[in-house]
Motif scaffolding. Structure first.
Motif, PDB file in Angstrom:
ATOM      1  N   ARG A 141      21.862  35.177  47.358  1.00  0.00           N
ATOM      2  CA  ARG A 141      20.565  34.875  47.954  1.00  0.00           C
ATOM      3  C   ARG A 141      19.458  35.569  47.169  1.00  0.00           C
ATOM      4  NH1 ARG A 141      22.766  36.939  52.583  1.00  0.00           N
ATOM      5  NH2 ARG A 141      20.918  38.235  52.934  1.00  0.00           N
ATOM      6  N   ILE A 142      18.387  34.821  46.899  1.00  0.00           N
ATOM      7  CA  ILE A 142      17.177  35.369  46.280  1.00  0.00           C
ATOM      8  C   ILE A 142      16.031  35.046  47.221  1.00  0.00           C
ATOM      9  CG2 ILE A 142      15.658  35.348  44.273  1.00  0.00           C
ATOM     10  CD1 ILE A 142      18.028  34.450  42.590  1.00  0.00           C
ATOM     11  N   GLU A 143      15.443  36.081  47.794  1.00  0.00           N
ATOM     12  CA  GLU A 143      14.446  35.908  48.846  1.00  0.00           C
ATOM     13  C   GLU A 143      13.244  36.799  48.562  1.00  0.00           C
ATOM     14  OE1 GLU A 143      17.898  35.441  52.310  1.00  0.00           O
ATOM     15  OE2 GLU A 143      16.936  37.381  51.926  1.00  0.00           O
ATOM     16  N   ARG A 144      12.091  36.375  49.086  1.00  0.00           N
ATOM     17  CA  ARG A 144      10.910  37.235  48.955  1.00  0.00           C
ATOM     18  C   ARG A 144       9.897  36.931  50.046  1.00  0.00           C
ATOM     19  NH1 ARG A 144       8.699  36.432  43.103  1.00  0.00           N
ATOM     20  NH2 ARG A 144      10.424  35.069  42.522  1.00  0.00           N
ATOM     21  N   VAL A 145       9.129  37.967  50.379  1.00  0.00           N
ATOM     22  CA  VAL A 145       7.984  37.826  51.271  1.00  0.00           C
ATOM     23  C   VAL A 145       6.743  38.160  50.467  1.00  0.00           C
ATOM     24  CG1 VAL A 145       6.779  38.776  53.264  1.00  0.00           C
ATOM     25  CG2 VAL A 145       9.223  38.315  53.405  1.00  0.00           C
ATOM     26  N   ARG A 146       5.773  37.246  50.504  1.00  0.00           N
ATOM     27  CA  ARG A 146       4.520  37.440  49.795  1.00  0.00           C
ATOM     28  C   ARG A 146       3.405  37.711  50.795  1.00  0.00           C
ATOM     29  NH1 ARG A 146       5.550  32.475  45.525  1.00  0.00           N
ATOM     30  NH2 ARG A 146       6.333  33.774  43.818  1.00  0.00           N
ATOM     31  N   ILE A 147       2.668  38.797  50.561  1.00  0.00           N
ATOM     32  CA  ILE A 147       1.534  39.143  51.411  1.00  0.00           C
ATOM     33  C   ILE A 147       0.309  38.370  50.935  1.00  0.00           C
ATOM     34  CG2 ILE A 147       0.133  41.018  52.317  1.00  0.00           C
ATOM     35  CD1 ILE A 147       3.133  41.121  53.027  1.00  0.00           C
ATOM     36  N   VAL A 148      -0.430  37.795  51.886  1.00  0.00           N
ATOM     37  CA  VAL A 148      -1.571  36.938  51.555  1.00  0.00           C
ATOM     38  C   VAL A 148      -2.825  37.456  52.257  1.00  0.00           C
ATOM     39  CG1 VAL A 148      -2.508  34.589  51.614  1.00  0.00           C
ATOM     40  CG2 VAL A 148      -0.044  34.951  51.296  1.00  0.00           C
ATOM     41  N   ASP A 149      -3.911  37.568  51.507  1.00  0.00           N
ATOM     42  CA  ASP A 149      -5.193  37.974  52.071  1.00  0.00           C
ATOM     43  C   ASP A 149      -5.844  36.797  52.795  1.00  0.00           C
ATOM     44  OD1 ASP A 149      -6.021  40.829  50.980  1.00  0.00           O
ATOM     45  OD2 ASP A 149      -4.963  39.803  49.367  1.00  0.00           O
ATOM     46  N   ASN A 150      -6.841  37.121  53.616  1.00  0.00           N
ATOM     47  CA  ASN A 150      -7.599  36.081  54.309  1.00  0.00           C
ATOM     48  C   ASN A 150      -9.087  36.286  54.010  1.00  0.00           C
ATOM     49  OD1 ASN A 150      -8.353  33.992  55.970  1.00  0.00           O
ATOM     50  ND2 ASN A 150      -7.988  35.099  57.889  1.00  0.00           N
ATOM     51  N   PRO A 151      -9.687  35.433  53.137  1.00  0.00           N
ATOM     52  CA  PRO A 151      -9.070  34.246  52.522  1.00  0.00           C
ATOM     53  C   PRO A 151      -8.149  34.627  51.355  1.00  0.00           C
ATOM     54  CG  PRO A 151     -11.320  34.500  51.750  1.00  0.00           C
ATOM     55  CD  PRO A 151     -11.125  35.562  52.795  1.00  0.00           C
ATOM     56  N   PRO A 152      -7.211  33.730  51.027  1.00  0.00           N
ATOM     57  CA  PRO A 152      -6.290  34.027  49.923  1.00  0.00           C
ATOM     58  C   PRO A 152      -7.021  34.097  48.589  1.00  0.00           C
ATOM     59  CG  PRO A 152      -5.466  32.232  51.306  1.00  0.00           C
ATOM     60  CD  PRO A 152      -6.892  32.464  51.702  1.00  0.00           C
ATOM     61  N   THR A 153      -6.523  34.933  47.703  1.00  0.00           N
ATOM     62  CA  THR A 153      -7.057  35.005  46.347  1.00  0.00           C
ATOM     63  C   THR A 153      -6.562  33.796  45.548  1.00  0.00           C
ATOM     64  OG1 THR A 153      -5.184  36.216  45.434  1.00  0.00           O
ATOM     65  CG2 THR A 153      -6.939  37.515  46.480  1.00  0.00           C
ATOM     66  N   PRO A 154      -7.220  33.467  44.429  1.00  0.00           N
ATOM     67  CA  PRO A 154      -6.702  32.375  43.586  1.00  0.00           C
ATOM     68  C   PRO A 154      -5.259  32.603  43.166  1.00  0.00           C
ATOM     69  CG  PRO A 154      -8.939  32.936  42.932  1.00  0.00           C
ATOM     70  CD  PRO A 154      -8.524  33.968  43.937  1.00  0.00           C
ATOM     71  N   GLY A 155      -4.922  33.840  42.831  1.00  0.00           N
ATOM     72  CA  GLY A 155      -3.550  34.122  42.426  1.00  0.00           C
ATOM     73  C   GLY A 155      -2.555  33.876  43.536  1.00  0.00           C
ATOM     74  N   GLN A 156      -2.928  34.206  44.771  1.00  0.00           N
ATOM     75  CA  GLN A 156      -2.037  33.971  45.903  1.00  0.00           C
ATOM     76  C   GLN A 156      -1.884  32.481  46.193  1.00  0.00           C
ATOM     77  OE1 GLN A 156      -4.097  36.407  48.745  1.00  0.00           O
ATOM     78  NE2 GLN A 156      -3.072  38.289  48.103  1.00  0.00           N
TER      79      GLN A 156
END
Length: 248
Positions: A141-156
């Protein structure tokens, strides 16, 4: 200026004290628990200074979550050795991705296509994709959680769009709003956990370039990251559902 405190652990199962934190800059340890208030007990204490408050904590709290050495020498590996970890792990590779941008992403043709509003030509034969297919085909298994800003950045937003390709290769990617991550007191560190056995902590420079990786194997430290993994994974939302709920 406020300290940068990291939660090391607690012996409590209900979220209350006692607890150990560590100052990431000074290395000092912060412990809170039940205050010692009986005057007869306090009278037995030596060198209790003005303003100092004695507290009582279980012995196992310090054994489980206190530092085991005065200073710690980081074990640093280069990026080639880091890449090898994704070929040699046994069953799980899990990441918490906390950054707002990655310089390496912004240097790609796909990022240029994305910010220009053009159709993104994803490479499904990229070495990362090839390895993900190979590893997950073996049941890993390869898993990840990505944290996202509000509003999201272009990179996110770029990574959120690219998650469709990665998941088609076999990854499981989920997202979590930064406000929720802060509420859960998730760390700002960007790291991988391999086989629930060791951690690869990613070190970036001020321009968001990945410099090197610190390998952490101490059981107490690894356990702290495993607690972060479990909390993040529980509250995170699959990338496609998360993307569908973004404000237009």
């Amino acid at each position: 200026m406020a300290r940068r405190l990291r939660f090391n652990g607690t012996g409590s199962h209900n979220g209350a004290c006692p607890t150990v934190h560590e100052d990431l800059d000074s290395g000092e340890i912060v412990i809170h628990g039940t205050p010692l208030t009986n005057p007869d007990d306090i009278a037995q204490l030596q060198h209790l200074g003005e303003g100092e408050v004695p507290i009582v904590v279980p012995r196992e709290l310090l054994v489980d979550f206190g530092p085991k050495e005065v200073t710690r020498e980081p074990r640093i590996i280069d990026l080639d050795a880091f890449s090898d970890l994704f070929n040699n792990f046994e069953h799980t590779a899990w990441r918490l991705e906390t950054r707002r941008r990655f310089a390496s992403d912004e240097a790609t043709d796909t990022y240029a296509q994305f910010v220009a509003g053009e159709p993104v030509q994803w490479d499904y034969d990229h070495p990362w994709c090839t390895n993900v297919r190979a590893q997950t085909k073996q049941g890993k298994r390869i898993e990840r959680v990505r944290i996202v800003d509000n509003p999201p950045t272009p990179g996110q937003l770029y990574l959120l769009k690219g998650a469709k390709r990665n998941c088609a290769m076999g990854e499981d990617i989920r997202n979590l709003w930064r406000a929720d991550a802060d509420r859960l007191r998730l760390p700002a560190e960007d790291f991988w956990v391999f086989d629930s056995r060791f951690v690869a902590l990613l070190n970036f420079d001020d321009d968001d370039n990945l410099l090197n990786v610190e390998v952490i194997t101490e059981p107490v430290a690894v356990n702290r990251y495993l607690q972060v993994r479990d909390a993040a994974w529980h509250y995170a939302v699959r990338y496609d559902k998360f993307a569908a709920e973004l404000p237009s």
